[in-house]
Design a protein around this motif. Structure first.
Motif, PDB file in Angstrom:
ATOM      1  N   ASP A 157     -10.295  -1.168  -8.172  1.00  0.00           N
ATOM      2  CA  ASP A 157      -9.971  -0.242  -8.564  1.00  0.00           C
ATOM      3  C   ASP A 157      -8.173   0.141  -9.937  1.00  0.00           C
ATOM      4  OD1 ASP A 157     -10.126   2.889  -9.673  1.00  0.00           O
ATOM      5  OD2 ASP A 157     -10.116   3.356  -7.531  1.00  0.00           O
ATOM      6  N   GLY A 158      -8.164  -0.183 -11.307  1.00  0.00           N
ATOM      7  CA  GLY A 158      -7.218   0.339 -11.477  1.00  0.00           C
ATOM      8  C   GLY A 158      -6.605  -1.563 -11.195  1.00  0.00           C
ATOM      9  N   ALA A 159      -5.031  -1.108 -10.653  1.00  0.00           N
ATOM     10  CA  ALA A 159      -4.866  -2.514 -10.029  1.00  0.00           C
ATOM     11  C   ALA A 159      -5.099  -2.498  -8.779  1.00  0.00           C
ATOM     12  CB  ALA A 159      -3.016  -1.845 -10.430  1.00  0.00           C
ATOM     13  N   ASP A 160      -5.459  -1.459  -8.201  1.00  0.00           N
ATOM     14  CA  ASP A 160      -6.209  -2.437  -6.314  1.00  0.00           C
ATOM     15  C   ASP A 160      -7.040  -3.313  -6.442  1.00  0.00           C
ATOM     16  OD1 ASP A 160      -3.436  -0.180  -6.524  1.00  0.00           O
ATOM     17  OD2 ASP A 160      -4.415   1.291  -5.735  1.00  0.00           O
ATOM     18  N   TRP A 161      -7.754  -3.598  -5.449  1.00  0.00           N
ATOM     19  CA  TRP A 161      -8.414  -3.802  -4.608  1.00  0.00           C
ATOM     20  C   TRP A 161      -9.178  -3.136  -3.670  1.00  0.00           C
ATOM     21  CZ3 TRP A 161     -11.484  -7.895  -6.313  1.00  0.00           C
ATOM     22  CH2 TRP A 161     -10.567  -8.623  -7.659  1.00  0.00           C
ATOM     23  N   VAL A 162     -10.157  -1.964  -3.873  1.00  0.00           N
ATOM     24  CA  VAL A 162     -10.905  -2.116  -2.631  1.00  0.00           C
ATOM     25  C   VAL A 162     -11.923  -2.190  -2.321  1.00  0.00           C
ATOM     26  CG1 VAL A 162     -12.225   0.571  -2.252  1.00  0.00           C
ATOM     27  CG2 VAL A 162     -10.906   0.532  -4.389  1.00  0.00           C
ATOM     28  N   LEU A 163     -11.863  -2.208  -0.377  1.00  0.00           N
ATOM     29  CA  LEU A 163     -11.952  -3.285   0.326  1.00  0.00           C
ATOM     30  C   LEU A 163     -13.523  -2.329   1.188  1.00  0.00           C
ATOM     31  CD1 LEU A 163     -10.434  -5.854  -0.436  1.00  0.00           C
ATOM     32  CD2 LEU A 163     -11.064  -6.756   2.291  1.00  0.00           C
ATOM     33  N   THR A 164     -14.918  -2.569   2.019  1.00  0.00           N
ATOM     34  CA  THR A 164     -15.700  -1.772   1.653  1.00  0.00           C
ATOM     35  C   THR A 164     -16.984  -2.793   2.742  1.00  0.00           C
ATOM     36  OG1 THR A 164     -15.711  -0.489   0.423  1.00  0.00           O
ATOM     37  CG2 THR A 164     -17.669  -0.737   2.117  1.00  0.00           C
ATOM     38  N   GLY A 165     -17.092  -2.941   3.734  1.00  0.00           N
ATOM     39  CA  GLY A 165     -18.031  -3.892   4.467  1.00  0.00           C
ATOM     40  C   GLY A 165     -17.517  -4.037   6.453  1.00  0.00           C
ATOM     41  N   ARG A 166     -18.263  -4.699   6.865  1.00  0.00           N
ATOM     42  CA  ARG A 166     -18.208  -5.275   8.533  1.00  0.00           C
ATOM     43  C   ARG A 166     -17.545  -6.624   8.408  1.00  0.00           C
ATOM     44  NH1 ARG A 166     -23.277  -2.609  10.601  1.00  0.00           N
ATOM     45  NH2 ARG A 166     -21.655  -3.617  12.742  1.00  0.00           N
ATOM     46  N   LYS A 167     -16.768  -6.614   9.443  1.00  0.00           N
ATOM     47  CA  LYS A 167     -17.899  -7.797   9.802  1.00  0.00           C
ATOM     48  C   LYS A 167     -17.001  -8.477  11.835  1.00  0.00           C
ATOM     49  CE  LYS A 167     -15.652  -9.768   6.288  1.00  0.00           C
ATOM     50  NZ  LYS A 167     -16.397 -11.083   5.627  1.00  0.00           N
ATOM     51  N   SER A 197      -3.281  -1.303   9.544  1.00  0.00           N
ATOM     52  CA  SER A 197      -2.419   0.037   9.396  1.00  0.00           C
ATOM     53  C   SER A 197      -2.813   1.014   8.510  1.00  0.00           C
ATOM     54  CB  SER A 197      -0.996   0.439   9.767  1.00  0.00           C
ATOM     55  OG  SER A 197      -0.368  -0.444   8.374  1.00  0.00           O
ATOM     56  N   ALA A 198      -3.751   0.353   7.437  1.00  0.00           N
ATOM     57  CA  ALA A 198      -4.500   0.413   6.161  1.00  0.00           C
ATOM     58  C   ALA A 198      -5.792   1.319   6.204  1.00  0.00           C
ATOM     59  CB  ALA A 198      -4.871  -0.622   4.721  1.00  0.00           C
ATOM     60  N   ASP A 199      -5.772   3.027   6.123  1.00  0.00           N
ATOM     61  CA  ASP A 199      -6.491   4.010   5.879  1.00  0.00           C
ATOM     62  C   ASP A 199      -8.247   2.976   5.387  1.00  0.00           C
ATOM     63  OD1 ASP A 199      -4.568   5.717   6.424  1.00  0.00           O
ATOM     64  OD2 ASP A 199      -4.461   6.091   3.830  1.00  0.00           O
ATOM     65  N   GLY A 200      -8.376   3.907   6.049  1.00  0.00           N
ATOM     66  CA  GLY A 200     -10.086   3.084   6.113  1.00  0.00           C
ATOM     67  C   GLY A 200      -9.602   2.139   7.398  1.00  0.00           C
ATOM     68  N   PHE A 201      -9.631   1.367   7.796  1.00  0.00           N
ATOM     69  CA  PHE A 201      -9.402  -0.082   8.524  1.00  0.00           C
ATOM     70  C   PHE A 201      -9.471   0.298  10.239  1.00  0.00           C
ATOM     71  CE2 PHE A 201      -8.065  -3.994  11.383  1.00  0.00           C
ATOM     72  CZ  PHE A 201      -8.800  -4.192  11.085  1.00  0.00           C
ATOM     73  N   SER A 202     -10.430   0.050  10.204  1.00  0.00           N
ATOM     74  CA  SER A 202     -10.531   0.110  12.011  1.00  0.00           C
ATOM     75  C   SER A 202     -11.590  -1.269  13.048  1.00  0.00           C
ATOM     76  CB  SER A 202     -11.466   1.269  12.801  1.00  0.00           C
ATOM     77  OG  SER A 202     -13.047   0.848  12.031  1.00  0.00           O
ATOM     78  N   ALA A 203     -11.155  -1.233  13.927  1.00  0.00           N
ATOM     79  CA  ALA A 203     -11.536  -2.151  14.985  1.00  0.00           C
ATOM     80  C   ALA A 203     -11.955  -2.504  16.045  1.00  0.00           C
ATOM     81  CB  ALA A 203     -10.499  -3.529  14.998  1.00  0.00           C
ATOM     82  N   PRO A 204     -13.705  -1.439  15.859  1.00  0.00           N
ATOM     83  CA  PRO A 204     -14.198  -1.224  17.604  1.00  0.00           C
ATOM     84  C   PRO A 204     -13.908  -2.350  18.624  1.00  0.00           C
ATOM     85  CG  PRO A 204     -14.995  -0.568  15.803  1.00  0.00           C
ATOM     86  CD  PRO A 204     -14.335  -1.435  15.315  1.00  0.00           C
ATOM     87  N   VAL A 225     -10.928   0.313   1.945  1.00  0.00           N
ATOM     88  CA  VAL A 225      -9.609   0.608   1.936  1.00  0.00           C
ATOM     89  C   VAL A 225      -8.977  -0.477   1.248  1.00  0.00           C
ATOM     90  CG1 VAL A 225      -8.283  -1.636   3.144  1.00  0.00           C
ATOM     91  CG2 VAL A 225     -10.104  -0.868   4.076  1.00  0.00           C
ATOM     92  N   ARG A 226      -8.346   0.528   0.993  1.00  0.00           N
ATOM     93  CA  ARG A 226      -7.884   0.527  -0.714  1.00  0.00           C
ATOM     94  C   ARG A 226      -6.828  -0.836  -0.454  1.00  0.00           C
ATOM     95  NH1 ARG A 226      -7.340   2.707  -5.583  1.00  0.00           N
ATOM     96  NH2 ARG A 226      -9.502   3.584  -5.060  1.00  0.00           N
ATOM     97  N   LEU A 227      -5.917  -1.604  -1.625  1.00  0.00           N
ATOM     98  CA  LEU A 227      -4.768  -2.745  -1.090  1.00  0.00           C
ATOM     99  C   LEU A 227      -4.883  -3.391  -2.456  1.00  0.00           C
ATOM    100  CD1 LEU A 227      -7.291  -5.181   1.140  1.00  0.00           C
ATOM    101  CD2 LEU A 227      -5.551  -3.423   1.999  1.00  0.00           C
ATOM    102  N   PRO A 228      -3.155  -3.126  -2.321  1.00  0.00           N
ATOM    103  CA  PRO A 228      -2.949  -3.385  -3.646  1.00  0.00           C
ATOM    104  C   PRO A 228      -2.715  -4.624  -4.466  1.00  0.00           C
ATOM    105  CG  PRO A 228      -0.974  -3.784  -2.444  1.00  0.00           C
ATOM    106  CD  PRO A 228      -2.289  -3.276  -1.503  1.00  0.00           C
TER     107      PRO A 228
END
Length: 391
Positions: A157-167, A197-204, A225-228
């Motif tokens: 997304d532009g210069a960023d990466w956006v991650l979506t999924g579950r592990k 600490s990134a927005d959108g990251f959680s670890a139940p 989760v948006r990353l540079p």
């Protein structure tokens, strides 16, 4: 952990190691005796490790985190040294060895081997000291043995990466400061260094486990989760990245599983000498001696294989297929040793007053993670025949 009876070096296998290697082994054994063994049965029973970050710092202060990596605050020891450390840690508990393995052989190794210099400088010294904890996100709820079918996606997304999924089934996930996450992209599978600490990251936290209870196991949820751009690991593309990390972790299991086996064997041996039935110690009965002899044979053969693979790894000649051979053999042998030790202890074998049932339950997980019995069998089968049989 039960003390190691001198009889357990019946084969004289200590002669395989240098004085420096034995000194490292003994220092790890002493740390475990002081810091882990008095408390681990309680941790297992409660499913919670007290002051796990403090424990990580103590492990780091002894140089055990990423200990076989070079530079960036890592100890730079040999692979045999690392193997001996894994054996001693798992003689205390598989969960503690898993903490060290995931930190050093998965998260740190991925950054050390495939990360940018900025990644290495920022994360590795902290992780080696136990000041930052890492996890490794590969397995998904619907994709374990087939990671190539992962659904976690990274899009630009532009210069960023956006991650979506579950592990899923991620050791250290809920306490991690950084996650190495593998995802599908338009250019193939890539790895990403994700601050937790990134927005959108959680670890139940995953609860209701009956195995590895002295270990943190979590799900990772990545919700946009948006990353540079520089969060991506630059030096690898495709499955060879995560699979090479898994091979590093499997090597630790080759040794670590023997620690659980040795602890259970030592407990059974001591118990059989002290426990009397029909007027004499049960160690004096032929059937008990047969069990003890066969357990010791399997333990000794497993240790010989571990040392051989460790020397090959230090020489740079070990292959992934050889690591699969060691993982498959040693974990199966260790689990059978624990089960047989349980029979010698009788009803006491299911009590957490003894380490055997805890090791046995833990090894049921170790049997599966970092490659199931079925997958390692097929890896070896392909190496023998030249014919893949995975599909």
């Amino acid at each position: 952990m039960t003390a190691v009876p001198p009889a357990l070096d019946l084969a004289g296998l200590d002669d395989l190691f240098t004085a420096d290697e034995l000194a490292i082994r003994d220092s790890v054994r002493e740390l475990c005796r002081r810091r882990i063994d008095p408390y681990v049965a309680d941790w297992f029973e409660r499913g919670e490790v007290d002051d796990i970050r403090g424990l990580a710092r103590e492990l780091g202060s002894l140089g055990l985190l990423g200990m076989h990596l070079q530079g960036y605050g890592c100890a730079g020891t040999s692979c045999v040294d690392y193997g001996l450390a894994c054996l001693e840690l798992e003689a205390s508990d598989s969960g503690v060895r898993s903490l060290v393995s995931v930190q050093g052989s998965l998260a740190m190794y991925a950054i050390w081997r495939f990360g940018s210099e900025e990644h290495k400088q920022h994360w590795l010294p902290q992780m080696a000291a136990g000041e930052a904890i890492g996890c490794f996100g590969l397995t998904e709820p619907d994709h374990g043995s087939d990671p190539g079918s992962m659904r976690t996606r990274a899009r630009r997304d532009g210069a960023d990466w956006v991650l979506t999924g579950r592990k899923m089934w991620i050791t250290n996930g809920s306490i991690a400061d950084v996650a190495v996450v593998w995802a599908q992209t338009d250019e193939g599978i890539r790895g990403f260094v994700v601050p937790t600490s990134a927005d959108g990251f959680s670890a139940p936290l995953i609860k209701h486990k009956m195995s590895l209870r002295a270990s943190v196991t979590s799900e990772l949820v990545l919700d946009e989760v948006r990353l540079p751009a520089d969060a991506m690991l630059p030096e690898v593309r495709g499955l060879k990245g995560p699979l090479s990390c898994l091979s590093e972790a499997r090597y630790g299991i080759v040794w670590g599983s023997l620690g659980a086996a040795r602890s259970s064997l030592a407990s059974a041996l001591t118990y059989s000498i002290e426990r009397e039935q029909f007027g004499k110690p049960i160690a004096g009965f032929q059937l008990t001696q047969q069990k003890l002899a066969e357990m010791y044979l399997e333990y000794s053969k497993g240790l010989l294989l571990a040392v051989h693979l460790g020397r090959r790894k230090d020489a740079g000649t070990v292959t992934p297929e050889q690591i699969s051979l060691g993982k498959l053999n040693n974990i199966r042998a260790a689990l059978e040793i624990c089960r047989t030790a349980r029979t010698i202890l009788g009803a006491n074998g299911i009590s957490l007053e003894f380490p055997v049932i805890r090791h046995m339950n833990n090894l049921e997980s170790v049997l599966t993670y970092e490659g199931t019995v079925e997958m390692h069998t097929l890896v070896i089968g392909q190496a023998l025949t030249g014919l893949p049989a995975f599909r």
